[in-house]
Design a protein around this motif. Sequence first.
Motif, PDB file in Angstrom:
ATOM      1  N   ASP A   1       0.775  -1.229   0.096  1.00 45.13           N
ATOM      2  CA  ASP A   1      -0.149  -0.249  -0.288  1.00 45.13           C
ATOM      3  C   ASP A   1       1.285   0.819  -0.397  1.00 45.13           C
ATOM      4  N   ASN A   2       0.032   2.203  -0.355  1.00 47.44           N
ATOM      5  CA  ASN A   2       0.659   3.914  -0.418  1.00 47.44           C
ATOM      6  C   ASN A   2       2.004   3.611   1.196  1.00 47.44           C
ATOM      7  N   VAL A   3       2.709   3.929   1.728  1.00 44.30           N
ATOM      8  CA  VAL A   3       3.577   4.097   2.477  1.00 44.30           C
ATOM      9  C   VAL A   3       3.473   5.914   2.753  1.00 44.30           C
ATOM     10  N   LEU A   4       3.053   6.946   3.919  1.00 46.80           N
ATOM     11  CA  LEU A   4       3.044   8.201   4.135  1.00 46.80           C
ATOM     12  C   LEU A   4       2.607   9.293   2.814  1.00 46.80           C
ATOM     13  N   GLY A   5       1.979   8.444   1.857  1.00 46.69           N
ATOM     14  CA  GLY A   5       1.613   9.242   0.707  1.00 46.69           C
ATOM     15  C   GLY A   5       2.870   9.908  -0.282  1.00 46.69           C
ATOM     16  N   LEU A   6       3.194   9.171  -0.425  1.00 47.80           N
ATOM     17  CA  LEU A   6       4.951   8.870  -1.077  1.00 47.80           C
ATOM     18  C   LEU A   6       5.181   7.736  -2.308  1.00 47.80           C
ATOM     19  N   SER A   7       5.315   6.667  -1.897  1.00 51.19           N
ATOM     20  CA  SER A   7       5.338   5.317  -2.741  1.00 51.19           C
ATOM     21  C   SER A   7       5.113   4.291  -2.046  1.00 51.19           C
ATOM     22  N   GLU A   8       5.078   2.886  -3.058  1.00 46.63           N
ATOM     23  CA  GLU A   8       5.691   1.938  -2.260  1.00 46.63           C
ATOM     24  C   GLU A   8       6.691   1.986  -1.937  1.00 46.63           C
TER      25      GLU A   8
ATOM     26  N   SER B   1       9.837   5.043  13.766  1.00 47.63           N
ATOM     27  CA  SER B   1      10.702   4.295  14.310  1.00 47.63           C
ATOM     28  C   SER B   1       9.516   2.960  15.173  1.00 47.63           C
ATOM     29  N   ASN B   2       9.901   2.330  16.280  1.00 48.07           N
ATOM     30  CA  ASN B   2       9.258   1.259  16.451  1.00 48.07           C
ATOM     31  C   ASN B   2       8.587   0.692  14.967  1.00 48.07           C
TER      32      ASN B   2
ATOM     33  N   GLU C   1      19.598   4.947   9.699  1.00 43.69           N
ATOM     34  CA  GLU C   1      19.868   6.761   9.997  1.00 43.69           C
ATOM     35  C   GLU C   1      18.687   7.612   9.772  1.00 43.69           C
ATOM     36  N   ASN C   2      19.000   7.191   8.182  1.00 40.99           N
ATOM     37  CA  ASN C   2      17.936   8.073   7.351  1.00 40.99           C
ATOM     38  C   ASN C   2      16.145   7.760   7.612  1.00 40.99           C
ATOM     39  N   GLY C   3      15.925   6.182   8.349  1.00 42.25           N
ATOM     40  CA  GLY C   3      14.604   5.960   8.354  1.00 42.25           C
ATOM     41  C   GLY C   3      14.220   7.550   9.644  1.00 42.25           C
ATOM     42  N   ARG C   4      15.630   7.042  10.945  1.00 37.54           N
ATOM     43  CA  ARG C   4      15.340   7.875  12.261  1.00 37.54           C
ATOM     44  C   ARG C   4      15.641   9.419  11.925  1.00 37.54           C
TER      45      ARG C   4
ATOM     46  N   SER D   1       6.154   3.824  13.743  1.00 32.35           N
ATOM     47  CA  SER D   1       5.339   4.719  14.633  1.00 32.35           C
ATOM     48  C   SER D   1       5.996   5.870  13.467  1.00 32.35           C
ATOM     49  N   ALA D   2       5.028   6.589  12.406  1.00 32.56           N
ATOM     50  CA  ALA D   2       5.517   8.005  12.610  1.00 32.56           C
ATOM     51  C   ALA D   2       4.827   9.102  12.521  1.00 32.56           C
ATOM     52  N   GLY D   3       5.536   9.982  13.870  1.00 33.32           N
ATOM     53  CA  GLY D   3       5.205  11.005  14.833  1.00 33.32           C
ATOM     54  C   GLY D   3       5.141  10.001  15.580  1.00 33.32           C
ATOM     55  N   ASP D   4       3.508  10.714  16.225  1.00 38.67           N
ATOM     56  CA  ASP D   4       2.657  10.280  17.180  1.00 38.67           C
ATOM     57  C   ASP D   4       1.787   9.404  16.131  1.00 38.67           C
TER      58      ASP D   4
END
Length: 210
Positions: free
Chosen positions: A42-49, A143-144, A135-138, A185-188
């Motif tokens: 599915d689409n991730v964070l409105g960006l891409s797969e 997270s988590n 590190e790029n993801g963080r 988790s993306a932010g809260d």
Amino acid sequence: MKLKALALAVITLLPVTAAAHQAGDFFVRAGSATVRPTGGSDNVLGLSEFNVSNNTQLGLTFTYMATDNIGVELLAATPFRHRVGLRDTGDLATVHQLPPTLMAQWYFMGVTSKWQPYAGIGVNYTMFFNSHFNENGRDTGLSNLSVKNSWGVAGQLGLDYQVTPDWMLNASLWYMDINTKVRFSAGDQRQSIDTHINPFVFFFGAGYRF
């Protein structure tokens, strides 16, 4: 009597053709196993797969011939390590997995053939572990990370070539239906992404019959 003695002498001198893949045999194959994901998500964070990288590890198969034509095989391997990212952000995380797979196989040729093509169908269980953001993801605020284990159907096509009575060369192609949920988790906010890995696995190696 002389004719009978001559016939026995000829039979004695003839080379014995070793039977290949007969009932009761147990053999182990070892070689390179390359996992090449083909699915998406599915689409991730409105960006891409999600984009999941290929990985090559040591593959092992353990096969028991229940009859001259029917085998039961277990696939094992050293842990696969995949980089996971998005098209616009690069790699974000690393995921490890083990895909033990149990197959029922049909061998098409007779026991005297050096060439042994076969097909199989079975079930795959993929265990995901040691999944973490890099590190790029963080830095992106993720997270988590967790990845759900998967059950799915598997199929294969393969070919053995009997080099000696005990040693063989092998090439096989596997397809595994691996569908999972990637949670993070993306932010809260907690995200849950349906992800379809569905890899082809290319195996090249050698086998030994016990």
